[in-house]
Motif scaffolding. Structure first.
Motif, PDB file in Angstrom:
ATOM      1  N   THR A  17       0.846  -1.195   0.000  1.00 11.63           N
ATOM      2  CA  THR A  17       0.000   0.000   0.000  1.00 11.63           C
ATOM      3  C   THR A  17       0.877   1.239   0.000  1.00 11.63           C
ATOM      4  O   THR A  17       2.101   1.165   0.144  1.00 11.63           O
ATOM      5  N   GLU A  97      -6.243   0.661   4.434  1.00  7.63           N
ATOM      6  CA  GLU A  97      -4.923   0.319   3.912  1.00  7.63           C
ATOM      7  C   GLU A  97      -4.993  -0.483   2.610  1.00  7.63           C
ATOM      8  O   GLU A  97      -3.982  -0.622   1.914  1.00  7.63           O
ATOM      9  N   THR A 100      -5.013   1.107  -2.036  1.00  2.00           N
ATOM     10  CA  THR A 100      -4.011   1.071  -3.096  1.00  2.00           C
ATOM     11  C   THR A 100      -4.093  -0.219  -3.900  1.00  2.00           C
ATOM     12  O   THR A 100      -4.100  -0.199  -5.144  1.00  2.00           O
TER      13      THR A 100
END
Length: 389
Positions: A17, A97, A100
């Motif tokens: 991430t 988290e 991404t």
């Protein structure tokens, strides 16, 4: 020495991430400010008029086991700007988290699937084969083959496609075969002798000599065994590619080889395919699908649960609130607040709600469709679409 790739456990755990997401989750937890939110995935602009939504199965895999609910349109749905594609509902720190990784999966798969669909449209009723893995990191070969196949290509070349996707790979020979033998006819004979019979005899005919002459040599050598000839002439030697194909076709027909197909590969895009599709039986397409224009899917919080109710909230430039996408047909869609009644379709019928709950408390509520089912869904939409190019 090593391969610089993230492991599956690093992706699922949220380690793969951007650091600012980890810092944000840490700050929210330490401040006791965690809240239940609804995060919407959408593309507010597109490089084309429409795109093909792909990567949902992998996104749900990343979210599996998390205490979240997920709503999504079916994978393979053709969509346009500002339409909601997926919504995650849950405490922000439960999935923050993972943004991404989820966006990476959706953006990359959607971009490849979209370009594959546009190439398939350009080819009309002619076959399209995906030969683009050499343009990508090998770690993502199965993903790229999957996205291209979802988008509508008729075959993929990746050796791992059968293991991961259940699709038998296609493709016969590179120029290396002829270069090692030093004689194309000897190379073609060896290929015919040693390669399994079910593999079609399609040979490259532009290694050493004129394409017309090599095509005729191959036809005379392999006779009825020859399924087709492939032209992969480099750009520095092409000149007028249509003229080259016309010459090869004329010569094969003149000598009684009308059954021999012509396959063209190398440097193809939509425009070039449209120029050749009336002459060519199949196209091998690589880089233009593997490295397409990016479909920039983004993720934004659109609602926050506080004081006992859901409050619409988003950053400037994005539409706040939980939304539903209603579809009359692939050319007529409506986006409305989740609990609002949808408008009637232009023909007076009731539209279909596209987002449905696919995950509850991290548990799948649906059986993911097969890759063949998704591809069929995409092709059906392509047949209906009005703004095709």
């Amino acid at each position: 020495m090593r391969l610089y790739i993230a492991r599956e456990n690093e992706i699922l755990s949220g380690e793969a991430t951007d650091i600012y997401f980890k810092r944000t989750v840490d700050v929210i937890k330490k401040s006791n400010k965690d809240k239940r939110v609804r995060m919407e995935f959408h593309a507010y602009s597109l490089p084309y008029d429409w795109a093909v939504f792909a990567g949902l199965e992998e996104a749900l895999t990343i979210l599996g086991g998390k205490n979240v609910d997920v709503y999504a349109v079916p994978e393979g749905t053709i969509f346009r700007p500002k339409q909601p594609l997926m919504v995650i509902e849950g405490d922000y720190t439960e999935f923050g988290e993972l943004e991404t990784a989820i966006l990476g999966v959706l953006r990359h798969s959607t971009s490849i699937a979209t370009k594959a669909a546009r190439i398939k449209l350009a080819a009309g009723n002619k076959s399209v084969l995906f030969f683009g893995l050499r343009a990508l990191h090998p770690a993502i070969q199965p993903m790229a083959d999957r996205a291209a196949y979802i988008g509508g290509v008729d075959g993929v070349a990746g050796n791992l496609s059968e293991k991961y996707l259940g699709i038998k790979p296609v493709g016969t020979m590179p120029h290396a075969l002829m270069l090692v033998f030093g004689d194309p006819e000897e190379a073609w004979k060896a290929f015919d002798e040693y390669v399994e019979e079910e593999v079609p005899r399609i040979v490259l005919v532009d290694t050493f000599c004129d394409e017309r002459m090599e095509a005729l040599k191959a036809a005379k050598l392999l006779r009825e065994k020859l399924r087709g000839v492939r032209l992969d002439t480099p750009g520095s030697r092409r000149g007028n590619m249509r003229a080259i194909v016309e010459e090869v076709r004329w010569t094969l027909d003149l000598h009684g080889f009308k059954n021999v197909q012509i396959i063209v590969s190398g440097g193809l895009n939509e425009e070039k395919i449209r120029e050749l599709r009336d002459l060519v039986d199949a196209f091998g397409v690589g880089t233009s699908i593997a490295f397409p224009k990016s479909v920039d899917i983004s993720a934004d919080i659109v609602e926050v649960y506080e004081n006992g109710k859901w409050t619409p909230r988003s950053k400037r430039g994005k539409w706040p609130g939980f939304k539903q996408l209603y579809r009359c047909n692939v050319n007529e869609d409506y986006v409305v607040p989740w609990n609002d009644e949808p408008p009637k379709c232009r023909d007076g019928t009731k539209p279909k709600a596209m987002l449905r709950k696919v995950m509850e408390n991290g548990r799948l509520l649906i059986e993911p469709p097969s890759i063949e089912e998704i591809r069929k869904y995409v092709l059906e939409q392509l047949n209906e679409i009005e703004d095709k190019v």
